[in-house]
Motif scaffolding. Structure first.
Motif, PDB file in Angstrom:
ATOM      1  N   SER A   8      26.626  26.937  54.200  1.00 36.93           N
ATOM      2  CA  SER A   8      26.867  25.389  54.309  1.00 36.93           C
ATOM      3  C   SER A   8      25.914  24.345  53.770  1.00 36.93           C
ATOM      4  O   SER A   8      24.699  24.649  53.528  1.00 36.93           O
ATOM      5  N   SER A  67      36.777  25.945  59.234  1.00 40.34           N
ATOM      6  CA  SER A  67      36.156  25.375  57.903  1.00 40.34           C
ATOM      7  C   SER A  67      36.870  24.039  57.531  1.00 40.34           C
ATOM      8  O   SER A  67      36.197  23.113  57.356  1.00 40.34           O
ATOM      9  N   VAL A  76      29.650  18.030  55.616  1.00 46.91           N
ATOM     10  CA  VAL A  76      29.172  19.572  55.224  1.00 46.91           C
ATOM     11  C   VAL A  76      30.298  20.090  54.346  1.00 46.91           C
ATOM     12  O   VAL A  76      31.433  19.688  54.909  1.00 46.91           O
ATOM     13  N   MET A  78      31.463  23.821  53.073  1.00 46.24           N
ATOM     14  CA  MET A  78      31.040  25.565  53.467  1.00 46.24           C
ATOM     15  C   MET A  78      31.804  26.180  52.651  1.00 46.24           C
ATOM     16  O   MET A  78      33.007  25.941  52.344  1.00 46.24           O
TER      17      MET A  78
END
Length: 108
Positions: A8, A67, A76, A78
């Motif tokens: 991440s 995700s 974020v 990932m």
């Protein structure tokens, strides 16, 4: 359950949230668990990624959904990879080698 490694990277807004509320990451982990994944280990790291998370989940679809949902928030990004426990990996290779050796007419 299948194993996954999630790398991440926080966005600028994600870094601001984490700086202001360091416990935020635990809230995200609880959310992962509500969505069907279990956080087995997690590390803050230096380099191109900010966190390495080891997960267990029932299947690829569960992890993909997590995700996409969390990544869509913009805090974020990932990269998630399926992981094979080393003992399982070795056992599969040994089984494959045993099957190949047992084939009739196999040259050595």
């Amino acid at each position: 359950m299948a194993h996954y490694v999630m790398l991440s990277s926080l966005s600028e807004s994600g870094r601001k949230v984490l700086r202001e509320r360091p416990g935020w990451i635990r809230k995200v982990n609880r959310e992962l668990e509500r969505k069907g994944a279990k956080v087995r280990a997690q590390y803050a790291v230096l380099g191109p990624y900010d966190f390495v998370t080891v997960l267990e989940a029932p299947d690829n679809e569960t992890v993909s959904s997590i995700s996409i949902e969390i990544g869509a928030r913009g805090s974020v990004s990932m990269m998630t990879m399926p992981a094979i426990p080393l003992d399982t990996f070795i056992a599969r290779l040994e089984q494959r080698n045993q099957r190949r050796a047992a084939r009739p007419g196999r040259r050595r």
